[in-house]
Design a protein around this motif. Structure first.
Motif, PDB file in Angstrom:
ATOM      1  N   GLU A 131      29.456 -54.557 -50.709  1.00  8.34           N
ATOM      2  CA  GLU A 131      29.977 -53.289 -50.933  1.00  8.34           C
ATOM      3  C   GLU A 131      30.438 -52.571 -49.637  1.00  8.34           C
ATOM      4  OE1 GLU A 131      28.944 -49.106 -53.293  1.00  8.34           O
ATOM      5  OE2 GLU A 131      27.713 -50.674 -53.346  1.00  8.34           O
ATOM      6  N   LYS A 132      29.718 -52.690 -48.581  1.00  4.12           N
ATOM      7  CA  LYS A 132      29.957 -52.236 -47.305  1.00  4.12           C
ATOM      8  C   LYS A 132      31.331 -52.532 -46.710  1.00  4.12           C
ATOM      9  CE  LYS A 132      27.841 -50.805 -42.816  1.00  4.12           C
ATOM     10  NZ  LYS A 132      27.681 -49.155 -43.053  1.00  4.12           N
ATOM     11  N   LEU A 133      31.320 -53.902 -46.863  1.00  2.00           N
ATOM     12  CA  LEU A 133      32.657 -54.650 -46.427  1.00  2.00           C
ATOM     13  C   LEU A 133      33.702 -54.258 -47.306  1.00  2.00           C
ATOM     14  CD1 LEU A 133      34.154 -56.997 -44.641  1.00  2.00           C
ATOM     15  CD2 LEU A 133      33.427 -58.526 -46.397  1.00  2.00           C
ATOM     16  N   TRP A 134      33.676 -54.225 -48.422  1.00  2.42           N
ATOM     17  CA  TRP A 134      34.638 -53.862 -49.231  1.00  2.42           C
ATOM     18  C   TRP A 134      35.085 -52.519 -49.220  1.00  2.42           C
ATOM     19  CZ3 TRP A 134      38.175 -56.112 -52.000  1.00  2.42           C
ATOM     20  CH2 TRP A 134      38.824 -55.677 -53.427  1.00  2.42           C
ATOM     21  N   GLN A 135      34.327 -51.679 -48.901  1.00  2.00           N
ATOM     22  CA  GLN A 135      34.809 -50.368 -48.284  1.00  2.00           C
ATOM     23  C   GLN A 135      34.935 -49.979 -46.945  1.00  2.00           C
ATOM     24  OE1 GLN A 135      35.373 -48.110 -51.013  1.00  2.00           O
ATOM     25  NE2 GLN A 135      34.529 -49.335 -52.505  1.00  2.00           N
ATOM     26  N   SER A 155      40.642 -49.433 -46.591  1.00  2.00           N
ATOM     27  CA  SER A 155      39.597 -50.607 -46.743  1.00  2.00           C
ATOM     28  C   SER A 155      40.363 -51.582 -47.736  1.00  2.00           C
ATOM     29  CB  SER A 155      38.497 -50.002 -47.520  1.00  2.00           C
ATOM     30  OG  SER A 155      38.907 -49.722 -48.899  1.00  2.00           O
ATOM     31  N   ALA A 156      39.623 -52.889 -47.573  1.00  2.00           N
ATOM     32  CA  ALA A 156      40.043 -54.086 -48.627  1.00  2.00           C
ATOM     33  C   ALA A 156      40.078 -53.318 -49.945  1.00  2.00           C
ATOM     34  CB  ALA A 156      39.063 -55.128 -48.616  1.00  2.00           C
ATOM     35  N   SER A 157      39.249 -52.608 -50.505  1.00  2.00           N
ATOM     36  CA  SER A 157      39.392 -51.979 -51.711  1.00  2.00           C
ATOM     37  C   SER A 157      40.572 -51.188 -52.036  1.00  2.00           C
ATOM     38  CB  SER A 157      38.098 -51.102 -52.141  1.00  2.00           C
ATOM     39  OG  SER A 157      38.009 -49.977 -51.318  1.00  2.00           O
ATOM     40  N   ASP A 158      41.066 -50.514 -51.091  1.00  2.00           N
ATOM     41  CA  ASP A 158      42.341 -49.694 -51.199  1.00  2.00           C
ATOM     42  C   ASP A 158      43.582 -50.646 -51.164  1.00  2.00           C
ATOM     43  OD1 ASP A 158      40.794 -47.303 -50.815  1.00  2.00           O
ATOM     44  OD2 ASP A 158      40.961 -47.454 -48.647  1.00  2.00           O
ATOM     45  N   MET A 166      33.485 -56.972 -57.544  1.00  2.00           N
ATOM     46  CA  MET A 166      34.152 -55.438 -57.201  1.00  2.00           C
ATOM     47  C   MET A 166      35.600 -55.589 -57.357  1.00  2.00           C
ATOM     48  SD  MET A 166      31.683 -54.074 -54.242  1.00  2.00           S
ATOM     49  CE  MET A 166      30.960 -55.587 -53.550  1.00  2.00           C
ATOM     50  N   GLY A 167      36.142 -56.725 -57.386  1.00  2.00           N
ATOM     51  CA  GLY A 167      37.558 -56.755 -57.650  1.00  2.00           C
ATOM     52  C   GLY A 167      38.251 -57.662 -56.349  1.00  2.00           C
ATOM     53  N   ALA A 168      37.555 -58.023 -55.321  1.00  2.00           N
ATOM     54  CA  ALA A 168      38.300 -58.647 -54.288  1.00  2.00           C
ATOM     55  C   ALA A 168      38.480 -60.173 -54.655  1.00  2.00           C
ATOM     56  CB  ALA A 168      37.207 -58.894 -53.033  1.00  2.00           C
TER      57      ALA A 168
END
Length: 143
Positions: free
Chosen positions: A50-54, A63-66, A114-116
């Motif tokens: 989660e930390k990496l994704w955000q 971020s990668a999530s963005d 998470m969608g990655a």
């Protein structure tokens, strides 16, 4: 766990000359080198995912999530090298494969959940990793 993250414009990992994981983002992606130690568990793997994704290390503090940036996950026990004595590193702090492999997979699975868009190397294999580091940006994640 230690995750050495590099912002990349491309990355791939090959085993015996065959590409087993590859990302070619439209813009930027992340290469995550994942090391596991004896005290790690699935909860820590999920929290680091989660930390990496955000993590806001892409252009414009995104971020990668963005941006839906792809992530290449590669196991890397050498992140737990101890070089305090002599010239030969020791690997005592690295978890054995039976412990580490499922935790690296939990990390990759958590990112996917998470969608990655996740690609991976092959745990325990002699891998050749190629990347174009963008920036360069390299960050060490730990909890």
């Amino acid at each position: 766990m230690r995750i050495l993250v590099q912002r990349v414009t491309s990355a791939r990992v090959a085993v015996s000359g065959e590409v087993v994981g590859e990302i070619h983002p439209d813009g930027q992606g992340l290469l995550a080198l994942v090391g596991v130690t004896h005290t790690d568990d699935a909860d820590k793997a999920r929290r680091l995912a989660e930390k990496l994704w955000q993590l806001r290390i892409l252009d414009d503090e995104k971020s990668a999530s963005d941006t839906a940036a792809p992530i290449l996950v590669v196991s890397q026990f050498t992140l737990y090298a101890n070089t305090a004595k002599g010239r030969r590193p020791t690997w005592n702090a690295a978890a054995p494969g039976a412990v580490a492999e499922p935790l690296v997979q939990t990390f990759a699975d958590a990112l996917t959940a998470m969608g990655a868009r996740v690609q991976t190397g092959v745990f325990g294999a002699d891998m050749q990793v190629e990347l174009v580091n963008d920036g360069p940006v390299t960050v060490l994640l730990e909890l």
